[in-house]
Write a protein that holds these residues in place. Structure first.
Motif, mmCIF file in Angstrom:
data_model
loop_
_atom_site.group_PDB
_atom_site.id
_atom_site.type_symbol
_atom_site.label_atom_id
_atom_site.label_comp_id
_atom_site.label_asym_id
_atom_site.label_seq_id
_atom_site.Cartn_x
_atom_site.Cartn_y
_atom_site.Cartn_z
ATOM 1 N N ASN A 34 7.418 14.227 68.334
ATOM 2 C CA ASN A 34 6.082 14.757 68.035
ATOM 3 C C ASN A 34 6.114 16.234 67.684
ATOM 4 O O ASN A 34 5.072 16.852 67.493
ATOM 5 N N GLY A 35 7.337 16.827 67.663
ATOM 6 C CA GLY A 35 7.431 18.257 67.377
ATOM 7 C C GLY A 35 7.082 19.115 68.586
ATOM 8 O O GLY A 35 6.699 20.267 68.444
ATOM 9 N N PHE A 36 7.235 18.541 69.793
ATOM 10 C CA PHE A 36 6.940 19.287 71.019
ATOM 11 C C PHE A 36 8.245 19.579 71.762
ATOM 12 O O PHE A 36 9.226 18.866 71.624
ATOM 13 N N PHE A 37 8.233 20.625 72.578
ATOM 14 C CA PHE A 37 9.389 20.900 73.429
ATOM 15 C C PHE A 37 8.909 21.289 74.826
ATOM 16 O O PHE A 37 7.755 21.655 75.020
ATOM 17 N N GLY A 38 9.819 21.163 75.783
ATOM 18 C CA GLY A 38 9.431 21.329 77.179
ATOM 19 C C GLY A 38 9.376 22.783 77.629
ATOM 20 O O GLY A 38 10.106 23.637 77.117
ATOM 21 N N ARG A 39 8.532 23.051 78.586
ATOM 22 C CA ARG A 39 8.452 24.336 79.278
ATOM 23 C C ARG A 39 8.371 24.005 80.767
ATOM 24 O O ARG A 39 7.621 23.124 81.157
ATOM 25 N N GLN A 40 9.162 24.706 81.571
ATOM 26 C CA GLN A 40 9.154 24.426 83.008
ATOM 27 C C GLN A 40 8.768 25.682 83.767
ATOM 28 O O GLN A 40 9.337 26.747 83.540
ATOM 29 N N CYS A 41 7.815 25.530 84.663
ATOM 30 C CA CYS A 41 7.315 26.693 85.396
ATOM 31 C C CYS A 41 8.358 27.168 86.395
ATOM 32 O O CYS A 41 8.866 26.379 87.192
ATOM 33 N N PRO A 42 8.709 28.463 86.375
ATOM 34 C CA PRO A 42 9.692 28.972 87.337
ATOM 35 C C PRO A 42 9.125 28.999 88.764
ATOM 36 O O PRO A 42 9.873 29.110 89.727
ATOM 37 N N GLU A 43 7.824 28.879 88.894
ATOM 38 C CA GLU A 43 7.198 28.972 90.216
ATOM 39 C C GLU A 43 7.071 27.582 90.867
ATOM 40 O O GLU A 43 7.554 27.359 91.949
ATOM 41 N N CYS A 44 6.418 26.620 90.159
ATOM 42 C CA CYS A 44 6.173 25.303 90.778
ATOM 43 C C CYS A 44 7.127 24.235 90.247
ATOM 44 O O CYS A 44 7.076 23.099 90.705
ATOM 45 N N SER A 45 7.977 24.597 89.266
ATOM 46 C CA SER A 45 8.990 23.691 88.708
ATOM 47 C C SER A 45 8.439 22.525 87.902
ATOM 48 O O SER A 45 9.205 21.664 87.473
ATOM 49 N N LEU A 46 7.140 22.455 87.702
ATOM 50 C CA LEU A 46 6.591 21.348 86.914
ATOM 51 C C LEU A 46 6.737 21.644 85.421
ATOM 52 O O LEU A 46 6.829 22.792 85.007
ATOM 53 N N VAL A 47 6.765 20.556 84.649
ATOM 54 C CA VAL A 47 7.041 20.659 83.219
ATOM 55 C C VAL A 47 5.787 20.356 82.404
ATOM 56 O O VAL A 47 4.988 19.501 82.774
ATOM 57 N N PHE A 48 5.587 21.087 81.335
ATOM 58 C CA PHE A 48 4.580 20.722 80.333
ATOM 59 C C PHE A 48 5.227 20.874 78.971
ATOM 60 O O PHE A 48 6.386 21.281 78.872
ATOM 61 N N ARG A 49 4.550 20.487 77.907
ATOM 62 C CA ARG A 49 5.163 20.541 76.587
ATOM 63 C C ARG A 49 4.258 21.281 75.616
ATOM 64 O O ARG A 49 3.043 21.259 75.756
ATOM 65 N N MET A 50 4.892 21.946 74.648
ATOM 66 C CA MET A 50 4.110 22.692 73.663
ATOM 67 C C MET A 50 4.611 22.397 72.255
ATOM 68 O O MET A 50 5.767 22.027 72.061
ATOM 69 N N ASP A 51 3.739 22.563 71.286
ATOM 70 C CA ASP A 51 4.056 22.339 69.884
ATOM 71 C C ASP A 51 4.984 23.459 69.397
ATOM 72 O O ASP A 51 4.626 24.636 69.441
ATOM 73 N N VAL A 52 6.184 23.073 68.936
ATOM 74 C CA VAL A 52 7.192 24.066 68.576
ATOM 75 C C VAL A 52 6.739 24.982 67.433
ATOM 76 O O VAL A 52 6.932 26.196 67.484
ATOM 77 N N GLN A 53 6.131 24.394 66.429
ATOM 78 C CA GLN A 53 5.729 25.216 65.278
ATOM 79 C C GLN A 53 4.696 26.261 65.670
ATOM 80 O O GLN A 53 4.779 27.418 65.277
ATOM 81 N N GLN A 54 3.715 25.828 66.458
ATOM 82 C CA GLN A 54 2.702 26.782 66.919
ATOM 83 C C GLN A 54 3.345 27.836 67.815
ATOM 84 O O GLN A 54 2.996 29.006 67.768
ATOM 85 N N TYR A 55 4.308 27.400 68.622
ATOM 86 C CA TYR A 55 4.968 28.300 69.566
ATOM 87 C C TYR A 55 5.683 29.420 68.826
ATOM 88 O O TYR A 55 5.627 30.579 69.207
ATOM 89 N N GLU A 56 6.353 29.028 67.734
ATOM 90 C CA GLU A 56 7.108 30.031 66.977
ATOM 91 C C GLU A 56 6.191 31.057 66.330
ATOM 92 O O GLU A 56 6.605 32.184 66.063
#
Ligand SMILES: [Zn+2]
Ligand SMILES: [Zn+2]
Length: 339
Positions: A34-56
């Protein structure tokens, strides 16, 4: 030939520059279908995903918000475990070659031994062939959410309260998202294969889910109404003084809003919807405080009920879906009225 071309790197890793003793390496992070990649919180360790193109397209100095706990930190701190493994492998490949090239320099690649002293040493340089970097195989997104504030797309794996880019979500987004999640849960249970459904039904999962839904509905409305009221009414604090959990009590809440100079919720929603809402709130009350056992107060609020005092209420999916629809209408009216 530039110095850093002496290194062999796996596909996806590239040395892009050198400044004095430090090398700059770029390691690609493959995105999902889907063009998404993972992000993991350094505090609570949970993962969410974001759109790579928008991220860049976001600024380099971006600080991200964890969608779950609201931890706010530099975006590079939100690396997932798999991303970190991939980068560490590339860094390890580079370090191996660094060390072996230093040894080449020291020994000229020749085998030597010293018989006279107490140390003998033999070294032969070996060509280095990097293994492919570990791929990324993380949990796939279920649903893309678009932040109403910044329009960035992201995906979550649980209840969330923050946009990764702009932070705390408005109370209305949280409320509608929660109602949608409750509907999705009813749908998911309904969509299960018959035998799985039978097993879960026998274990009380369906009935428990219906009770949870009704309890959630009341909580969602309470949080939204309280937040909107405090934002819209300058003297909210003094009006709320001594009123307790007034946003849990529908008629008292409607009166309060009238006192603050706004229209009457009951008139805005119509008497039928309002009565159904009162009944949902009464149902929630007996489940929260008395395990669903009908009392006199309940029968006063729900005059059409055929239940007897002392009986336990039985909910149905239809009751829950109606409660969700009514709550959504109530939330929409609150948002319109208290904007
Ligand atoms: Zn977090
Ligand atoms: Zn946003």
């Amino acid at each position: 030939m530039r110095d850093h071309h002496r290194f062999r790197m796996a596909d996806g890793a590239e040395l892009v520059g050198r400044q004095g003793d430090s090398f700059e390496m770029r390691v690609s992070i493959p995105s999902d279908d889907n063009g998404f990649f993972g992000r993991q919180c350094p505090e609570c360790s949970l993962v969410f995903r974001m759109d790579v193109q928008q991220y860049e397209a976001l600024p380099d100095s971006l600080a991200l918000w964890c969608v779950y706990c609201g931890h706010h930190a530099e975006h590079s701190e939100f690396m997932t475990e798999q991303q970190r493994d991939r980068i560490m492998r590339a860094a390890g490949d580079f370090a191996m070659q660094m060390v072996s090239q230093e040894l080449d320099k020291m020994f000229g690649g020749l085998a030597r031994s010293s018989r006279g002293g107490s140390i003998s040493f033999s070294y032969r340089s070996q060509p280095f062939y990097p293994r492919p970097l570990p791929g990324i195989d993380e949990e796939q997104l279920v649903r893309v959410r678009t932040c109403a504030g910044c329009q960035n797309n992201y995906a979550v794996f649980g209840e969330h309260r923050y946009c990764p880019v702009c932070g705390q979500l408005p109370a209305a987004s949280v409320a509608f998202d929660a109602l949608q999640a409750d509907t999705a849960r009813l749908d998911a249970l309904e969509a299960l294969p018959t035998d799985a459904k039978a097993l879960l039904r026998e274990q009380g999962v369906f009935t428990r889910n219906w009770v949870d839904t009704v309890e959630n509905v009341v909580g969602v409305v309470e949080a939204l109404a309280s937040s909107l009221f405090r934002a819209a009414v300058p003297n909210a604090a003094s009006l709320l003084n001594g009123k307790g959990a007034i946003f849990q009590r529908l008629d008292h809440m409607a009166d309060l809003i009238v006192t603050a100079g706004f229209p009457d919720l009951r008139a805005a929603l119509g008497s039928q919807t309002w009565q159904r809402l009162l009944e949902t709130w009464a149902v929630r009350h007996v489940f929260t405080h008395n395990d669903g056992i009908v009392d006199e107060k309940y029968l006063i609020k729900v005059p059409g009920s055929s239940a007897q005092i002392g009986q336990r209420l039985v909910l149905t999916e239809t009751v829950c879906r109606n409660a969700l629809d009514d709550a959504k209408a109530l939330c929409e009216t609150l948002v319109d009225m208290l904007r």
